[in-house]
Design a protein around this motif. Structure first.
Motif, short mmCIF file in Angstrom:
data_model
loop_
_atom_site.label_atom_id
_atom_site.label_comp_id
_atom_site.label_asym_id
_atom_site.label_seq_id
_atom_site.Cartn_x
_atom_site.Cartn_y
_atom_site.Cartn_z
N VAL A 252 -15.89 -10.67 -0.67
CA VAL A 252 -14.79 -11.29 -0.89
C VAL A 252 -13.82 -10.41 -2.05
CG1 VAL A 252 -13.97 -12.75 -2.70
CG2 VAL A 252 -15.70 -13.52 -1.15
N ARG A 253 -13.95 -9.61 -2.19
CA ARG A 253 -13.47 -8.47 -3.24
C ARG A 253 -11.85 -7.26 -2.11
NH1 ARG A 253 -15.66 -5.44 -7.67
NH2 ARG A 253 -13.54 -4.90 -8.48
N ILE A 254 -13.20 -7.18 -0.42
CA ILE A 254 -12.31 -6.54 0.25
C ILE A 254 -11.17 -8.06 1.05
CG2 ILE A 254 -12.59 -6.22 2.65
CD1 ILE A 254 -14.99 -4.72 2.19
N THR A 255 -11.34 -8.89 0.94
CA THR A 255 -10.23 -9.55 1.16
C THR A 255 -9.26 -10.13 0.30
OG1 THR A 255 -12.18 -11.33 2.38
CG2 THR A 255 -10.01 -12.46 2.04
N ALA A 256 -10.05 -10.18 -1.04
CA ALA A 256 -8.59 -10.44 -1.86
C ALA A 256 -7.72 -8.45 -2.31
CB ALA A 256 -9.03 -10.49 -3.54
N ASN A 257 -8.09 -8.02 -1.90
CA ASN A 257 -7.39 -7.02 -2.02
C ASN A 257 -6.48 -6.84 -0.84
OD1 ASN A 257 -8.61 -5.29 -4.58
ND2 ASN A 257 -10.51 -4.55 -2.79
N GLY A 258 -6.72 -7.44 0.38
CA GLY A 258 -6.24 -7.31 1.87
C GLY A 258 -5.50 -8.03 1.54
N ILE A 259 -5.20 -9.49 1.08
CA ILE A 259 -4.37 -9.98 0.26
C ILE A 259 -3.16 -9.20 -0.04
CG2 ILE A 259 -3.41 -12.37 -0.27
CD1 ILE A 259 -5.98 -13.46 0.58
N SER A 260 -4.14 -8.69 -1.37
CA SER A 260 -3.22 -8.33 -2.27
C SER A 260 -1.95 -7.04 -1.70
CB SER A 260 -3.77 -7.70 -3.32
OG SER A 260 -4.38 -8.17 -4.04
N ARG A 261 -2.87 -6.35 -0.74
CA ARG A 261 -2.22 -5.14 -0.62
C ARG A 261 -0.38 -5.91 0.66
NH1 ARG A 261 -6.21 -3.23 1.68
NH2 ARG A 261 -5.63 -4.19 3.51
N ALA A 262 -1.10 -7.03 1.46
CA ALA A 262 0.05 -7.70 2.32
C ALA A 262 0.93 -8.55 1.06
CB ALA A 262 -0.88 -8.77 3.00
#
Length: 273
Positions: A252-262
């Protein structure tokens, strides 16, 4: 020929007391009518709308017909109304939900396909969360949240993440108000919720253990905007039999970080509610 008004339920009489509490302007009454299409109410009869708004059925009829002419509502073959295509077209221009949804969707889908569990994206609007996207298996349906639905912040992992990073006045309003109990696990005391919010800010994630129902455990993490503020949160809905705590939090944290980067790369601009 004039269309007959649907009277399958009793019309609401506008007494002196009730009239004083209802919106006076036509546009406010139109907003009141549109606001009844929430919480899973996709199709409604004229009588349903009258009952839920408190407006007389004749008043509802006039306003609903005008909304239907413009395309904000559509009438089906069973004389029930639903949100019209033109309103969807206007809503598609809202960058806060639709732009965020478009950027986050590939990450949300990856999270769902990797885990097989329902994934959810939400934003905060005032003291509520608004669900803006979710992925789930047709074989393991989760009734809530409905996309577009509004829910309290204190009981779910995704809501607690949004509340933990909300402005101080919003946190105080929620902490000071009644905290509804959905199960015996729901935070209903200020001190326990306050401690949980402190832990979320420190750890960077939230886990909600059967606080909304007695089946699901939520894991959530914040999505950060380019300006360093939390603009959304992402979560997974698990069951006790499914849970692999550390791994699910990590994903979940990897996903949230990926969205944040996008969001940073797209120059996303948020206007918090």
């Amino acid at each position: 020929m004039a269309e007959r008004i649907d009277e399958e339920a009793p019309a609401v009489e506008e007494t002196a007391d009730s009239a004083s509490e209802l919106p006076k302007s036509v546009i406010d009454r139109a907003f009141l009518i549109l606001g009844t299409f929430q919480g899973g109410r996709v199709r409604q009869s004229l009588s349903d709308i009258s009952r839920r708004t408190g407006l007389p059925i004749a008043t509802c009829y006039r306003i609903v017909q005008r909304l239907a002419e413009w395309g904000a509502l559509e009438r089906d073959g069973e004389s029930r109304y639903r949100i019209g295509l033109r309103l969807w077209e206007v809503a598609s221009l809202a960058p806060r939900s639709v732009g965020l949804q478009r950027l986050a969707r590939p990450f949300m889908q990856d999270l769902y396909e990797t885990t097989g569990y329902a994934s959810h994206l939400a934003i905060r609007e005032g003291t509520e969360l608004v669900s803006i996207d979710r992925f789930q298996s047709p074989r393991r349906r989760v009734r809530r949240p409905l996309v577009g639905g509004r829910y309290p912040l204190h009981a779910t992992a995704i809501g607690q993440v949004l509340l933990a990073h909300a402005p101080a006045d919003i946190r105080e309003e929620v902490l000071s108000g009644p905290l509804e109990a959905f199960t015996t696990n729901t935070y209903t005391r200020r001190d326990e919720l306050e401690k949980a919010l402190d832990d979320i800010r420190r750890q960077g994630f939230a886990v909600s253990d059967r606080q909304v129902d007695l089946i699901h455990i939520g894991v959530a993490a914040p999505v950060w905007g380019p300006e360093g503020n939390v603009v959304a949160a992402v979560s997974l809905a698990l069951t006790e039999a499914d849970i692999d705590g550390k791994n699910m939090v990590h994903l979940v944290r990897i996903t949230a970080n990926g969205i944040s980067r996008a969001l940073r790369e797209a120059g996303y601009v948020d206007v918090a509610g």
